[in-house]
Design a protein around this motif. Structure first.
Motif, PDB file in Angstrom:
ATOM      1  N   UNK A 282      -0.699   8.922   7.053  1.00 34.93           N
ATOM      2  CA  UNK A 282      -0.051   7.712   6.453  1.00 34.93           C
ATOM      3  C   UNK A 282       0.286   6.596   7.303  1.00 34.93           C
ATOM      4  N   UNK A 283      -0.794   5.548   7.575  1.00 29.75           N
ATOM      5  CA  UNK A 283       0.573   4.411   8.652  1.00 29.75           C
ATOM      6  C   UNK A 283      -0.232   3.516   7.478  1.00 29.75           C
TER       7      UNK A 283
ATOM      8  N   UNK B   2       1.622  -0.901   5.803  1.00 28.92           N
ATOM      9  CA  UNK B   2       3.353  -1.061   4.979  1.00 28.92           C
ATOM     10  C   UNK B   2       3.425  -0.419   3.999  1.00 28.92           C
ATOM     11  N   UNK B   3       2.259   0.028   3.357  1.00 32.23           N
ATOM     12  CA  UNK B   3       2.439   1.015   1.806  1.00 32.23           C
ATOM     13  C   UNK B   3       2.758   2.857   2.800  1.00 32.23           C
ATOM     14  N   UNK B   4       3.222   2.572   3.823  1.00 31.08           N
ATOM     15  CA  UNK B   4       3.258   4.243   4.014  1.00 31.08           C
ATOM     16  C   UNK B   4       4.758   3.914   4.473  1.00 31.08           C
ATOM     17  N   UNK B   5       5.682   2.520   5.242  1.00 38.19           N
ATOM     18  CA  UNK B   5       6.548   2.555   5.508  1.00 38.19           C
ATOM     19  C   UNK B   5       7.231   2.724   4.652  1.00 38.19           C
ATOM     20  N   UNK B   6       8.879   3.943   4.378  1.00 38.66           N
ATOM     21  CA  UNK B   6      10.096   3.406   3.506  1.00 38.66           C
ATOM     22  C   UNK B   6      10.688   1.805   3.137  1.00 38.66           C
ATOM     23  N   UNK B   7      10.672   2.131   4.675  1.00 39.09           N
ATOM     24  CA  UNK B   7      11.643   0.641   4.670  1.00 39.09           C
ATOM     25  C   UNK B   7      11.175  -0.214   3.489  1.00 39.09           C
ATOM     26  N   UNK B   8       9.688  -0.399   4.151  1.00 35.12           N
ATOM     27  CA  UNK B   8       8.803  -1.241   2.546  1.00 35.12           C
ATOM     28  C   UNK B   8       9.430  -1.191   1.477  1.00 35.12           C
ATOM     29  N   UNK B   9       9.251  -0.001   0.926  1.00 35.59           N
ATOM     30  CA  UNK B   9       9.479   0.625  -0.297  1.00 35.59           C
ATOM     31  C   UNK B   9      10.842   0.107  -0.607  1.00 35.59           C
ATOM     32  N   UNK B  10      11.475   0.262   0.550  1.00 33.14           N
ATOM     33  CA  UNK B  10      13.498  -0.053   0.387  1.00 33.14           C
ATOM     34  C   UNK B  10      13.527  -1.400  -0.467  1.00 33.14           C
TER      35      UNK B  10
ATOM     36  N   UNK C 231      -3.133   3.378   6.241  1.00 29.11           N
ATOM     37  CA  UNK C 231      -5.005   3.885   6.521  1.00 29.11           C
ATOM     38  C   UNK C 231      -4.095   5.300   7.393  1.00 29.11           C
ATOM     39  N   UNK C 232      -5.408   5.821   6.653  1.00 26.80           N
ATOM     40  CA  UNK C 232      -5.578   7.443   7.209  1.00 26.80           C
ATOM     41  C   UNK C 232      -5.628   7.791   8.426  1.00 26.80           C
ATOM     42  N   UNK C 233      -4.552   8.171   9.513  1.00 28.42           N
ATOM     43  CA  UNK C 233      -4.831   8.302  10.688  1.00 28.42           C
ATOM     44  C   UNK C 233      -4.097   9.881  10.774  1.00 28.42           C
TER      45      UNK C 233
END
Lengths: 280, 335
Positions: free
Chosen positions: B98-99, B101-109, B93-95
């Motif tokens: 970006x927020x 899961x897909x903006x969470x570096x930990x998830x990408x890791x 979501x853009x607020x």
């Protein structure tokens, strides 16, 4: 000694070396757990390869804990119930999928296969809701229900595979005699399928006995834990003071029955695993 | 079975071609009885399938749908019922930035960790599994004993094997460091599970130890079904055994190996227990399952955690489809 015999000798030596390495690799970790569990706590932090003194203090510690005994009881209840349910539902489903031709059979088979590929986490929140609605949270019932998600698919697959291998003549005779499908299943097929049922039952038992994620999430109090969760949650004074002696003793206690079963039923387990996988 | 029965009725019909009308009537009665039996069997089949289908719907189908639904709500563990629909906000979501899961570096890791773990451990298991299977396929004294011993790691509960290896890999008192120090391979003890650069390898070591027997067994089953004549031919022609392995054996056991690999890969992609026990929620070994469960249970954020679960489900489904497609094409082209 000719060069040829020398080469053959070296090859033989290399092969036996490989076998030895394989044996050590497979057995040593469990052996080391046994050695550690039999050490007095004063010697725990010196590495040794043999059992010097037979000290059962760690076993006494573990077996005097009511939570660990409760965990063993819960694990037995859950695993046995799961095996019975999986075999019962799996056997009837396997008769339908293995002996009757009907529209939608392939779809059902593919659905069952698809469920076996599910990551458990993918259903965690939905299953949590189901279990709480049925008032099964923090009880063996919740685990028994949720474990069917991974035991049922492979039970159905393996039993279907075995069911298909049985000759048609058996059932024809029963049909001519006017036997109902249920009678055919229980009187004709079940006696012949005992080996297959033992295999799948064993695999289901092992899977249920070892399960961790659901047991960790769907139970809350120590009295309702299963063995893997109980062992994972054994803790000491701090993160760096884990009581390794009792942990190893507990590990040995819960693993010895499995190792004995596997060594005795080695052939059956192998045939079950390959039957399930080759068709999959 | 049905076709065979039909064939039997056809035989009867052939024999009675010149028979009296009465017998012809009996024959058609017989045929009618056949279809009636068949219809009854199909009905019984669905009846027999029903309990299994109901249970699977209750523990798999419905929970999956509910997880999808929760992933689009702000549900928390305390108030599942009061969940409000919020669309894709848990995902992205853009607020004012970006927020989600897909903006969470930990998830990408965690995605990267999961893929890394899967590729490395399954590749090692496949290689070791083939070697172990070749050893077990040879004829030697005590083979049954070795075969039983190889099964032991597979039988040990994952939590227990993780604990045993955690003890063996212990930084101060572990036997692995003891041996490595004794051999002079390292100068100082390694902290296998705490060191971020080593902990993934610790996890891989445990997983490979536990899962190699499974691969070995499937490959062994394939090896035992190989025809012996082509080996005799190769022996007569004096072809080097290594060449025979890569030219003859490997292509023939490939289907079994591919099945073993997909089974293992599906397990590795959802890996949870080993990592939870060995390194808990450390970011260096966080996988998608660990991430999703942490959000769901520890942070009690059912909406966000369900979105993470859903993404894991979709990624695994995608990989399965691609693998099956590629596998089928490759096998089709090879034969």
């Amino acid at each position: 000694m000719t060069l040829r015999t020398l080469k053959a000798l070296m090859l033989r030596l290399g092969f036996w070396l490989l076998v030895a390495v394989l044996m050590v690799y497979a057995i040593f970790p469990f052996y080391y757990a046994v050695v550690t569990s039999l050490k007095p706590s004063s010697e725990l932090f010196e590495v040794s390869y043999w059992v010097d003194s037979l000290d059962l203090a760690n076993y006494a510690t573990v077996l005097s804990q009511p939570t660990f005994l409760a965990a063993i009881r819960n694990s037995v209840i859950v695993a046995v119930s799961v095996v019975i349910i999986a075999l019962l539902l799996g056997l009837t489903a396997a008769w339908a999928l293995g002996r009757v031709r009907f529209r939608g059979r392939t779809t059902v088979m593919m659905t069952v296969l698809g469920v076996s590929m599910f990551p458990q986490v993918a259903v965690l929140s939905g299953l949590f809701e189901v279990i709480r609605t049925l008032d099964l949270y923090n009880s063996p019932g919740g685990l028994i229900l949720s474990y069917t998600i991974f035991t049922l698919p492979f039970t159905v697959w393996i039993l279907t595979t075995f069911m298909r291998q049985l000759p048609d003549e058996l059932e024809e005779a029963a049909i001519v005699d006017g036997a109902s499908p249920w009678v055919t299943l229980t009187k004709v097929f079940m006696p012949l399928l005992w080996p297959a049922m033992a295999t799948t039952g064993l695999l289901a038992f092992i899977a249920a006995w070892n399960e961790f994620l659901f047991a960790l999430t769907f139970t809350l109090t120590d009295s309702q834990r299963t063995v893997p969760v109980a062992i994972a949650l054994i803790s000491g004074g701090s993160q760096y003071e884990l009581p390794w002696g009792p942990i190893m003793a507990a590990s040995v206690i819960v693993t010895v029955p499995l190792v004995v079963l596997v060594v005795i039923f080695q052939r059956r387990i192998v045939s079950g695993l390959t039957a399930g996988a080759v068709k999959g | 079975m049905i076709t065979r029965q039909r064939a039997a009725t056809a035989d009867v019909a052939g024999d009675t071609r010149d028979a009296a009308p009465l017998e012809r009537q009996a024959d058609s009665l017989h045929r009618e009885r056949g279809t009636r039996v068949r219809r009854r069997r199909v009905r019984a089949a669905w009846l027999f399938l029903a309990p299994m289908l109901v249970v699977l719907a209750a523990v798999a189908g419905w929970p999956l749908v509910r997880t999808f639904w929760f992933s689009m709500t702000d549900a928390s563990l305390a108030s599942l019922e009061g969940a409000q629909f919020i669309g894709f906000e848990n995902y992205l979501v853009f607020d004012n930035g970006w927020y989600g899961i897909m903006a969470d570096p930990l998830w990408w890791q965690s995605v990267w960790n999961t893929l890394y773990f899967t590729v490395v451990s399954v590749a090692l298991e496949a290689m070791l599994g083939v070697i172990v299977a070749l050893v077990l396929n040879a004829r030697f004294r005590g083979r049954t004993l070795v075969r039983a011993a190889v099964l032991i790691p597979w039988a040990i509960p994952t939590v227990v094997s993780a604990k045993i290896w955690a003890w063996m890999l212990n930084d101060q008192f572990g036997i692995i460091n003891h041996v490595l120090l004794g051999l002079g391979l390292i100068d100082a003890p390694l902290s296998w599970t705490a060191d971020a650069s080593l902990s993934m390898w610790a996890v891989i070591i445990v997983d490979v130890w536990k899962a190699t027997p499974f691969v070995a067994l499937l490959v062994l089953a394939a090896l035992q079904m190989l025809p012996s004549d082509c080996y005799e031919a190769a022996k007569v022609d004096g072809i080097h055994p290594v060449r025979v392995f890569f030219r003859v054996t490997l292509p023939l056991i490939m289907p079994a190996l591919l099945v073993a690999i997909i089974f293992r890969a599906l397990d590795a992609l959802r890996v949870f227990d080993v990592i939870y026990v060995l390194t808990s929620n450390a970011s260096s070994t966080m996988t998608m399952s660990i991430y999703a469960r942490q959000q769901l249970v520890e942070f009690q954020d059912v909406g966000y955690g369900s979105a993470a679960s859903t993404l894991l489900f979709l990624i695994i489904a995608l990989i399965t489809v691609v693998y099956l497609y590629l596998g089928r094409r490759q096998l089709g082209g090879g034969s």
